[in-house]
Design a protein around this motif. Structure first.
Motif, PDB file in Angstrom:
ATOM      1  N   GLY A 144     -25.635 -15.250   5.890  1.00  0.00           N
ATOM      2  CA  GLY A 144     -24.811 -14.297   6.607  1.00  0.00           C
ATOM      3  C   GLY A 144     -24.493 -13.064   5.788  1.00  0.00           C
ATOM      4  O   GLY A 144     -23.706 -12.211   6.216  1.00  0.00           O
ATOM      5  N   GLU A 145     -25.134 -12.942   4.606  1.00  0.00           N
ATOM      6  CA  GLU A 145     -24.786 -11.844   3.707  1.00  0.00           C
ATOM      7  C   GLU A 145     -25.274 -10.485   4.211  1.00  0.00           C
ATOM      8  O   GLU A 145     -24.679  -9.443   3.905  1.00  0.00           O
ATOM      9  CB  GLU A 145     -25.331 -12.110   2.296  1.00  0.00           C
ATOM     10  N   ILE A 146     -26.349 -10.458   4.997  1.00  0.00           N
ATOM     11  CA  ILE A 146     -26.891  -9.163   5.442  1.00  0.00           C
ATOM     12  C   ILE A 146     -25.909  -8.465   6.382  1.00  0.00           C
ATOM     13  O   ILE A 146     -25.535  -7.302   6.186  1.00  0.00           O
ATOM     14  CB  ILE A 146     -28.260  -9.360   6.115  1.00  0.00           C
ATOM     15  N   ALA A 147     -25.480  -9.182   7.422  1.00  0.00           N
ATOM     16  CA  ALA A 147     -24.533  -8.586   8.366  1.00  0.00           C
ATOM     17  C   ALA A 147     -23.207  -8.271   7.695  1.00  0.00           C
ATOM     18  O   ALA A 147     -22.554  -7.271   8.018  1.00  0.00           O
ATOM     19  CB  ALA A 147     -24.323  -9.527   9.557  1.00  0.00           C
ATOM     20  N   LEU A 148     -22.811  -9.104   6.747  1.00  0.00           N
ATOM     21  CA  LEU A 148     -21.554  -8.854   6.058  1.00  0.00           C
ATOM     22  C   LEU A 148     -21.619  -7.554   5.261  1.00  0.00           C
ATOM     23  O   LEU A 148     -20.685  -6.754   5.265  1.00  0.00           O
ATOM     24  CB  LEU A 148     -21.226 -10.026   5.130  1.00  0.00           C
ATOM     25  N   LEU A 149     -22.729  -7.315   4.578  1.00  0.00           N
ATOM     26  CA  LEU A 149     -22.831  -6.145   3.710  1.00  0.00           C
ATOM     27  C   LEU A 149     -23.059  -4.852   4.485  1.00  0.00           C
ATOM     28  O   LEU A 149     -22.524  -3.810   4.110  1.00  0.00           O
ATOM     29  CB  LEU A 149     -23.952  -6.354   2.684  1.00  0.00           C
ATOM     30  N   ASP A 150     -23.869  -4.903   5.558  1.00  0.00           N
ATOM     31  CA  ASP A 150     -24.150  -3.642   6.260  1.00  0.00           C
ATOM     32  C   ASP A 150     -23.267  -3.432   7.501  1.00  0.00           C
ATOM     33  O   ASP A 150     -23.318  -2.381   8.134  1.00  0.00           O
ATOM     34  CB  ASP A 150     -25.629  -3.523   6.622  1.00  0.00           C
ATOM     35  N   GLY A 151     -22.474  -4.445   7.858  1.00  0.00           N
ATOM     36  CA  GLY A 151     -21.568  -4.301   8.984  1.00  0.00           C
ATOM     37  C   GLY A 151     -22.242  -4.346  10.345  1.00  0.00           C
ATOM     38  O   GLY A 151     -21.602  -4.070  11.365  1.00  0.00           O
ATOM     39  N   GLN A 152     -23.523  -4.700  10.375  1.00  0.00           N
ATOM     40  CA  GLN A 152     -24.265  -4.751  11.631  1.00  0.00           C
ATOM     41  C   GLN A 152     -24.212  -6.167  12.229  1.00  0.00           C
ATOM     42  O   GLN A 152     -23.558  -7.061  11.693  1.00  0.00           O
ATOM     43  CB  GLN A 152     -25.722  -4.332  11.389  1.00  0.00           C
ATOM     44  N   ASP A 153     -24.948  -6.354  13.337  1.00  0.00           N
ATOM     45  CA  ASP A 153     -24.972  -7.665  13.993  1.00  0.00           C
ATOM     46  C   ASP A 153     -25.799  -8.659  13.202  1.00  0.00           C
ATOM     47  O   ASP A 153     -26.594  -8.283  12.311  1.00  0.00           O
ATOM     48  CB  ASP A 153     -25.558  -7.531  15.406  1.00  0.00           C
TER      49      ASP A 153
END
Length: 233
Positions: free
Chosen positions: A87-96
């Motif tokens: 879940g780190e990608i959405a957490l870092l970029d704020g996207q879905d």
């Protein structure tokens, strides 16, 4: 949350290689902004396209990360176990959310909210570096999968997958597993192929005594020959 509860979350976070970069005070701070969530085997943790406001560290159990192709075929991207995070990608970029995640077993997760983790990243460069390392690992693995699908035939892809699964668990890194429990449908999803094609390939290997299939187990009988297949020999 009681002091015992905070200590438990801090201890669970310490199991992940990412949070090894934190000293006990920083882990304690992060634990204070996290919470524990449990899922039963088969539960959906989140789906692609959902808002992503948190990252999750696996304390106990295992999860499967997957996505659907344009033809509506589900492809497995990764299976993660205790110590891994997702879940780190959405957490870092704020996207879905960029993929689907479901629990393969009963799971205990430590949930880290975006705002708290980003605040910690600003004054803890060690954690930032660990997250960069994680993202690089994910990109490398994604690149490897694309190359395998684009340029390797099914036997080579399947052999690489079987060998990779046999060393995936921490306890098997130095001593590879000789038995795998993944079903043929799961192997097909992981290689981006059909179950029927995977079954034909496995039966051919069974006749050649590279592997055996017994009681739902895939048993590796000749690892060196399987490695040769993985390299296209």
């Amino acid at each position: 949350m009681t002091a015992d509860g905070e200590f438990k979350k801090e201890k669970l976070l310490s199991k992940s290689f990412i949070f090894e970069a934190l000293d006990s005070e920083a882990r304690r701070e992060l634990a204070g902004f996290s919470y524990i969530k449990r899922f039963a085997a088969g539960d959906t943790i989140f789906t692609m396209g959902m808002p992503g406001h948190s990252m999750m560290a696996i304390a106990e159990g295992s999860v499967r990360v997957s996505m659907f192709t344009p033809s509506d075929r589900e492809v497995t991207l990764n299976d993660l176990t205790a110590g891994d995070v997702f879940g780190e990608i959405a957490l870092l970029d704020g996207q879905d959310r960029s993929a689907n995640v479901k629990a393969l077993t009963n799971c205990t997760l430590v949930v880290l909210e975006r705002r708290a983790l980003l605040d910690l990243l600003q004054h803890n460069p060690g954690l930032s570096i660990k997250l960069i390392e994680l993202l690089c690992q994910r990109v490398r693995r994604s690149d490897e999968r694309m190359i395998e699908i684009a340029f390797l035939d099914l036997p080579a892809r399947l052999a690489r997958l079987v060998l990779r699964l046999s060393t995936a668990a921490p306890a098997s890194a130095d001593k590879p597993l000789s038995k795998l429990s993944q079903s043929q449908s799961e192997l097909a999803s992981m290689t981006g192929n059909s179950r029927e094609n995977v079954n034909r390939c496995l039966r051919k290997w069974q006749k050649s005594e590279l592997i055996d299939l017994q009681g739902g187990w895939l048993i590796i009988k000749d690892r060196s020959r399987l490695e040769a297949v993985a390299h296209g020999e």
